[in-house]
Each structure stands twice: as structure tokens, then as C-alpha cells.
Design an enzyme around this catalytic site. Structure first.
Site, PDB file in Angstrom:
ATOM      1  N   ARG A   1       0.220  -1.165  -0.065  1.00  0.00           N
ATOM      2  CA  ARG A   1       0.344   0.139   0.557  1.00  0.00           C
ATOM      3  C   ARG A   1       1.147   1.255  -0.292  1.00  0.00           C
ATOM      4  O   ARG A   1       0.411   2.313   0.233  1.00  0.00           O
ATOM      5  CB  ARG A   1      -0.631  -0.257   1.445  1.00  0.00           C
ATOM      6  N   LEU A   2       2.256   1.066  -0.270  1.00  0.00           N
ATOM      7  CA  LEU A   2       3.286   2.901  -0.488  1.00  0.00           C
ATOM      8  C   LEU A   2       2.992   3.047  -1.412  1.00  0.00           C
ATOM      9  O   LEU A   2       4.511   2.880  -2.489  1.00  0.00           O
ATOM     10  CB  LEU A   2       4.198   2.100  -0.023  1.00  0.00           C
TER      11      LEU A   2
END
Ligand SMILES: Cc1cc2nc3c(=O)[nH]c(=O)nc-3n(C[C@H](O)[C@H](O)[C@H](O)COP(=O)(O)O)c2cc1C
Length: 217
Positions: free
Chosen positions: A195-196
Site C-alpha cells: 500500500r505504499l
């Protein structure tokens, strides 16, 4: 079929999660859009032309629907619709809109904010004339977004118009045409592991240049 699926998946692996860097993107977001769009076509994204458009009329109630992108230029994103539709009513009251593209196969989203304007009559004519006859009749037959008492009413209208326009070119109804969304903000979102995600936002400056900034995922 299985082979095709494997092929699409192999392309997906190639693109998904590919970093989006300030240094490698185009300085013009419309050109960057075109780069991504070509990659979407190569990756066989389903309906890469489909975009959501959000409108907000005087009642301040947002309304969202899909339309097809039909042209893109330095000036913006073009779609065609009925000028009597609900979206057209909202636009007449407030021409600030938002667009969204989501290309799941590439884990990419493009968010656009801008102002929308009608395209020229000539441009609408050219596009209308390029459409299949059945779609031209559809544009005449459908008072988009208004209530229909039954499906049959619509089909009868189509039959009546098919007969009326037999053996002749079908002109564009005056209530049907294009809009261009002229962007002032465009965000490119690239899915990344854990999720970066990468998010690069282009904002139009007062001198009509574009500034790029990165925002947190
Ligand atoms: C994939 C897809 C593409 C569509 N493309 C268009 C389009 O290009 N123009 C259009 O008027 N409606 C299009 N529609 C229908 C719209 O989503 C919507 O139903 C219609 O424009 C009426 O919206 P409104 O009542 O908010 O004005 C499309 C629908 C889908 C699912």
C-alpha cells in the site's frame, strides 16, 4: 482462452507496481496521460476509454456515471452525450466536474478536476457523422434521463425514426453533442506493494504551466 489469460497476466506483472517517478514522467500531464493510455491499450485493459464523470448541480448533490472518452488533446478530454440529460443539467448550473479512470490490470488510477465546456458544433457534427447509423438513430430516439412509460415506447420510436431516415444521411440532433473537460488538476496513482502507492499530482499554475508534487498514499 487459457493462453490469452496467461498472456494478459504476464503483461500485468510487467506494469503493475512499476514505480512512478518525478524524474521519468512527462512534464505535461496530458502527454503523461497519453503514455499511460498507450500502455493500457498494450496491456489489453478492458474499455480503457471508459471514465467516470462526477457533476454537482445547484442542489449540491454529486452525481456520477461512466461515459466514453472520445478524444484527447492539449486542451482536454472530450466525451459526447445528450445536452438535455441530467449531467448536462448539472453542468449548465456548475461546470466544475471530476473524471476518474481506473485500469485494474495495471493498478492505475487517474483523477482529474476541471471545467467543462461544449465543443464546437462542427466537432460534434464530425463525430456524429462517424457513428454507426443505429447509434445516430439512438441519439434521436432517446430523450436521455427523462422518464419512459415502457421499453416499447423507445423501440417504437426507433422503428419510426428508422423509417423516417431511410435512404438519407442522418443529421445530428441539436440536443446531442460533445463536451471538453479542461483540467486544472490531474493525479496519477500507481499501485505499489504494501500500500505504499505512488501519487503524483499536476496542478496548473497561473501562467498555464504545470507543477508536480508527490502526495502520501
Ligand atoms: C462503459 C459505459 C460507457 C458509456 N458511455 C456513454 C457516453 O459516452 N455518453 C453517454 O451519454 N452515456 C454513456 N453511458 C451511459 C451513462 O453512464 C449514463 O447512463 C447516461 O449518460 C445518462 O446519465 P445522466 O442521466 O447522469 O445524464 C455509458 C455507460 C457505460 C457503462
Amino acid at each position: 482462452m487459457e493462453e490469452l489469460k496467461n498472456f494478459v497476466n504476464s503483461i500485468r506483472r510487467d506494469f503493475a507496481g512499476k514505480p512512478l517517478n518525478e524524474d521519468s514522467v512527462d512534464t505535461n500531464p496530458l502527454k503523461q496521460y497519453q503514455i499511460w493510455f498507450e500502455e493500457a491499450v498494450s496491456a489489453q485493459v478492458v474499455d480503457p476509454y471508459a471514465m467516470s464523470i462526477a457533476t454537482v448541480g445547484k442542489d449540491m448533490q454529486p452525481s456520477l456515471r461512466l461515459v466514453y472518452l472520445r478524444d484527447i488533446s492539449e486542451n482536454g478530454f472530450v466525451f459526447y452525450t445528450n445536452y438535455g440529460s441530467q449531467k448536462a443539467g448539472d453542468i449548465a448550473e456548475n461546470n466544475k466536474v471530476a473524471l476518474n479512470f481506473y485500469w485494474v490490470e495495471l493498478e492505475r488510477q487517474i483523477r482529474i478536476q476541471g471545467k467543462v465546456f461544449k465543443v464546437s458544433e462542427e466537432m460534434s457534427d464530425t463525430y456524429f457523422n462517424s457513428r454507426p447509423r443505429e447509434s445516430q438513430i439512438g441519439a434521436w430516439a432517446s430523450a436521455q434521463s427523462t422518464e419512459l412509460t415502457s421499453r416499447q415506447v423507445l423501440e417504437e420510436k426507433v422503428a419510426e425514426l428508422t423509417k423516417k431516415f431511410e435512404n438519407q444521411d442522418i443529421p445530428r440532433p441539436k440536443y446531442w453533442g460533445g463536451y471538453i473537460v479542461q483540467p486544472f488538476k490531474i493525479e496519477f496513482w500507481q499501485g505499489r506493494p504494501n500500500r505504499l502507492h505512488d501519487r503524483l499530482v499536476y496542478t496548473r499554475t497561473e501562467t498555464n504551466d504545470w507543477e508536480i508534487s508527490r502526495i502520501a498514499p
